[in-house]
Design a protein around this motif. Structure first.
Motif, PDB file in Angstrom:
ATOM      1  N   ASN A  38      -7.296   6.213  -0.151  1.00 22.20           N
ATOM      2  CA  ASN A  38      -8.142   6.802   0.720  1.00 22.20           C
ATOM      3  C   ASN A  38      -7.545   7.751   1.685  1.00 22.20           C
ATOM      4  N   ILE A  39      -8.213   8.968   1.892  1.00 19.45           N
ATOM      5  CA  ILE A  39      -7.802   9.716   2.879  1.00 19.45           C
ATOM      6  C   ILE A  39      -8.513   9.206   4.109  1.00 19.45           C
ATOM      7  N   LEU A  40      -7.595   8.699   5.302  1.00 19.60           N
ATOM      8  CA  LEU A  40      -8.128   7.995   6.188  1.00 19.60           C
ATOM      9  C   LEU A  40      -8.391   9.193   7.418  1.00 19.60           C
ATOM     10  N   TYR A  41      -7.619  10.155   7.332  1.00 18.86           N
ATOM     11  CA  TYR A  41      -7.953  11.295   8.412  1.00 18.86           C
ATOM     12  C   TYR A  41      -7.456  12.766   7.705  1.00 18.86           C
ATOM     13  N   ARG A  42      -8.158  13.667   7.973  1.00 15.29           N
ATOM     14  CA  ARG A  42      -7.733  15.117   7.674  1.00 15.29           C
ATOM     15  C   ARG A  42      -8.429  15.854   9.061  1.00 15.29           C
ATOM     16  N   THR A  43      -7.301  16.784   9.424  1.00 21.73           N
ATOM     17  CA  THR A  43      -7.876  17.449  10.590  1.00 21.73           C
ATOM     18  C   THR A  43      -9.456  18.135  10.671  1.00 21.73           C
ATOM     19  N   ILE A  68       6.517  15.222   7.059  1.00 18.56           N
ATOM     20  CA  ILE A  68       6.077  14.038   6.516  1.00 18.56           C
ATOM     21  C   ILE A  68       6.707  12.872   7.427  1.00 18.56           C
ATOM     22  N   LEU A  69       5.694  12.470   8.128  1.00 20.37           N
ATOM     23  CA  LEU A  69       6.085  11.531   9.288  1.00 20.37           C
ATOM     24  C   LEU A  69       6.474  10.209   8.770  1.00 20.37           C
ATOM     25  N   TYR A  70       5.756   9.666   7.508  1.00 21.63           N
ATOM     26  CA  TYR A  70       5.933   8.342   7.121  1.00 21.63           C
ATOM     27  C   TYR A  70       5.643   8.410   5.460  1.00 21.63           C
ATOM     28  N   LEU A  79       0.970  -1.182  -0.022  1.00 23.81           N
ATOM     29  CA  LEU A  79      -0.066  -0.097  -0.035  1.00 23.81           C
ATOM     30  C   LEU A  79       0.947   1.049  -0.082  1.00 23.81           C
ATOM     31  N   ASP A  80       0.518   2.371  -0.693  1.00 29.30           N
ATOM     32  CA  ASP A  80       1.028   3.397  -0.704  1.00 29.30           C
ATOM     33  C   ASP A  80       0.557   4.232   0.404  1.00 29.30           C
ATOM     34  N   VAL A  81       1.526   4.815   1.147  1.00 30.14           N
ATOM     35  CA  VAL A  81       0.934   5.407   2.436  1.00 30.14           C
ATOM     36  C   VAL A  81       1.800   6.828   2.833  1.00 30.14           C
ATOM     37  N   GLU A  82       1.108   7.763   3.030  1.00 29.92           N
ATOM     38  CA  GLU A  82       1.684   9.122   3.351  1.00 29.92           C
ATOM     39  C   GLU A  82       0.968   9.658   4.717  1.00 29.92           C
TER      40      GLU A  82
END
Lengths: 393, 393
Positions: B384-389, A385-387, A375-378
């Motif tokens: 997918n945007i899992l979270y955004r403030t 950029i934490l990860y 999976l491409d995660v950011e």
């Protein structure tokens, strides 16, 4: 001096996952690098949360990211891993998720160290040799006793002589139905096979609900009943073990510290301690628990339903303990867990599982399969950029 | 029917944080919304990892995101919160971080429900009235006994009659130095003040290392020694309590389940159970532990070093238990924790802390201060945007 230069975390997921077809949806793979060496590990469970525990910003002195205790540390011998573990336990004490991600990281460190020292991990852990283990496979109750019978017969024909069955309705009230399922399982397997039962916490924390089940276990020669109660119900375990004997109860798959295992064994009277190397804090913690249990006459067994990398790590942890002769064996080649390893621990002619005579954990990874599931995660926090998913190459 | 429509998570951080100036670097605030109502809560610790546990993709049947057990659920009365809690414990059993984020979520649910029912939370928890508590403040050993004396005198003059001191070198070998510090603390506070000692796990899990400290506690009338050992060292606690008596030992701040508290009390013989409402799984879990301890003649006290929102939640949990008359009281107005609340639980004329006679937790939040500390976070997994403030407004 060799120092840990990189810990790369890879979040893998099955595309278009269907739980009916596949037992494992996702996982967290860990690659450690130091000098020209690399090692691999796998953590369980909730891989995204584990990833977060590795990269999280520091919060306070007991809520540090796991990564801060690992990166840049020396890695020359087993004592270095012990020192890193101690640091993680102290500095990430209030990051509840830490043991799950550290389990995968620690596996990767042992794998790397074994390759560097040209030794299988079990030797670095202090064992002279590795004893082969008898595998048991997991085959839950089917919808009907007839189907259960068929599956058990099939497993027996495939060479398996030990099976764990249960759940799918077990213990939900109809003791006669449970008896019919167990009878079918025993008949399908034959009288000389070993049979275990997983109760999947069906009795919550109420030992009185287990009335009548002792006779059922005897009738079908069921060696143990696994997780009759919730993992933390030490009091219920203690009461159950007083009546059924401690060798009749197995538990521990959810454990994530050595202390918890000690409490299950000493206070709960649980005689069969089942440890998931990808949850408990890694191979060192599993080894310590195995020795503790072995010296006190208990039984130790791995809990593994993921990859053969995790299986190998689990077996190294108690490889040298001759009396501990069983292992849980994940056999489903349809899954993500199977695909990501190029090598698997196959059954020998005697039906037993042996560790490969190879440095580290002895399992080569399949980079192509890993890439396919990657999976491409950011993760961005403020301007940092934490990860970001690292390159596999 | 009122259903939970939104749970908004806000990650706050002090810009240019300096640990020498400030005890709290960051936190996770939770806002729950249902119909025209909203409620607030705060989880401890490692806020980013907690956020991840709420939004993580589902992994397997016991590794579900905490959010999935909360969003869309009915919220008409206390039983609904109990049902949600049960679901989180089961469905997120293998998300180790779950109790920390759920603590904040559950606080917000009680706050919301109290506003909807126009009742303070303690009444929804089954208490008829709220008893005022005597606050104790935390003042660690200073660099020298003279400085310690000065700080204690200052606290006494500010109206505090109970202090917890310790660490900063306590127990590290020189018992005479520890005695000099305790003597200075006692002299600064006066003979009628209550004095407690935090050993900050200095003795690991070795009760024999505490030799000589019993006499020291007696000499300076120290009521309890907190966390002499690691949180999981039940065996060491049990041995210590056999010699020192159970009322002489306090522990529990790291606990994250009701079962762990029971084990500390029943097995470890710890007589003073300290619970952080932002870690233990929320107000309901804290209430259950408080009742358990109270009925068995033990002492219950909150562990709170964060905001007065968390303090209020902690006090509601044991407000109606008259014998439990102490509370830990965070008093530092310099911190993030102070800024985010518009209202604070001040000391009354009698020096005691009283809960406001207001619906819910009774603490209005300072949206402006929250905005000033708010981190802009984005998490993307695949597409997918899992979270955004979320927006504060």
């Amino acid at each position: 001096m060799t120092r840990i230069e990189a810990i790369d975390l890879f979040l893998l997921q099955v595309p278009d996952f269907d739980p009916a077809r596949d037992p494992v949806k996702d996982t967290l793979l860990v690659r450690a690098r130091a000098g020209q060496y690399e090692g691999w590990g796998e953590g369980e469970a909730a891989p995204f949360v584990s990833l977060a525990a590795f990269v999280t910003p520091e919060s306070h002195s007991t809520s540090r990211p796991v990564g801060a205790s690992v990166l840049g540390q020396p890695l020359e011998g087993p004592a270095d891993i012990v020192a890193i573990t101690r640091r993680v336990l102290e500095d990430s004490m209030n990051v509840l998720q830490a043991p799950h991600v550290y389990s995968g990281v620690e596996m990767a460190l042992w794998d790397l160290l074994g390759k560097k020292c040209e030794e299988p991990v079990y030797r670095l852990l202090g064992y002279d040799r590795a004893f082969a283990k008898q595998p048991y496979v997991v085959i839950p109750f089917a919808a009907t006793p007839e189907e259960t019978f068929g599956r058990m017969r099939q497993a027996r024909q495939a060479g398996y002589r030990a099976v764990k069955t249960g759940w799918n309705g077990f213990g939900s009230g109809d003791i006669a139905a449970d008896g019919a399922q167990l009878a079918a399982a025993r008949e399908g397997l034959g009288t000389d096979a070993r049979l275990f039962l997983d109760a999947a916490r069906i009795w919550g924390n109420d030992p009185t609900a287990t009335n009548g089940y002792g006779a059922l276990l005897d009738q079908f020669s069921v060696e143990w009943v696994e997780e009759p109660f919730e993992p933390a119900a030490l009091e219920a375990y203690a009461e159950f073990s007083r009546y059924f004997g401690r060798q009749r109860i197995a538990a521990g798959e959810n454990i994530h510290s050595v202390a918890q295992a000690r409490h299950l064994f000493d206070i709960g009277g649980v005689g069969v301690i089942q440890i998931d190397c990808g949850r408990v804090g890694g191979i060192g913690a599993a080894r310590d628990i195995a020795r503790y249990v072995d010296r006190r006459g208990g039984q130790y067994v791995n809990h593994t339903y993921t990859s053969h990398l995790a299986l190998s790590a689990s077996l190294h942890a108690y490889a040298g303990l001759e009396r501990q002769d069983l292992c849980e064996y994940p056999m489903d080649p349809s899954s993500l867990s199977w695909a990501i390893c190029r090598e698997h621990l196959a059954l020998g002619a005697d039906g037993k599982v042996e560790l490969p005579d190879a440095p580290g954990l002895g399992i080569a990874m399949d980079l192509h399969a890993i890439q396919e599931h990657l999976l491409d995660v950011e993760i961005r926090v403020g301007e940092n950029i934490l990860y970001r998913t690292p390159n596999l190459a």
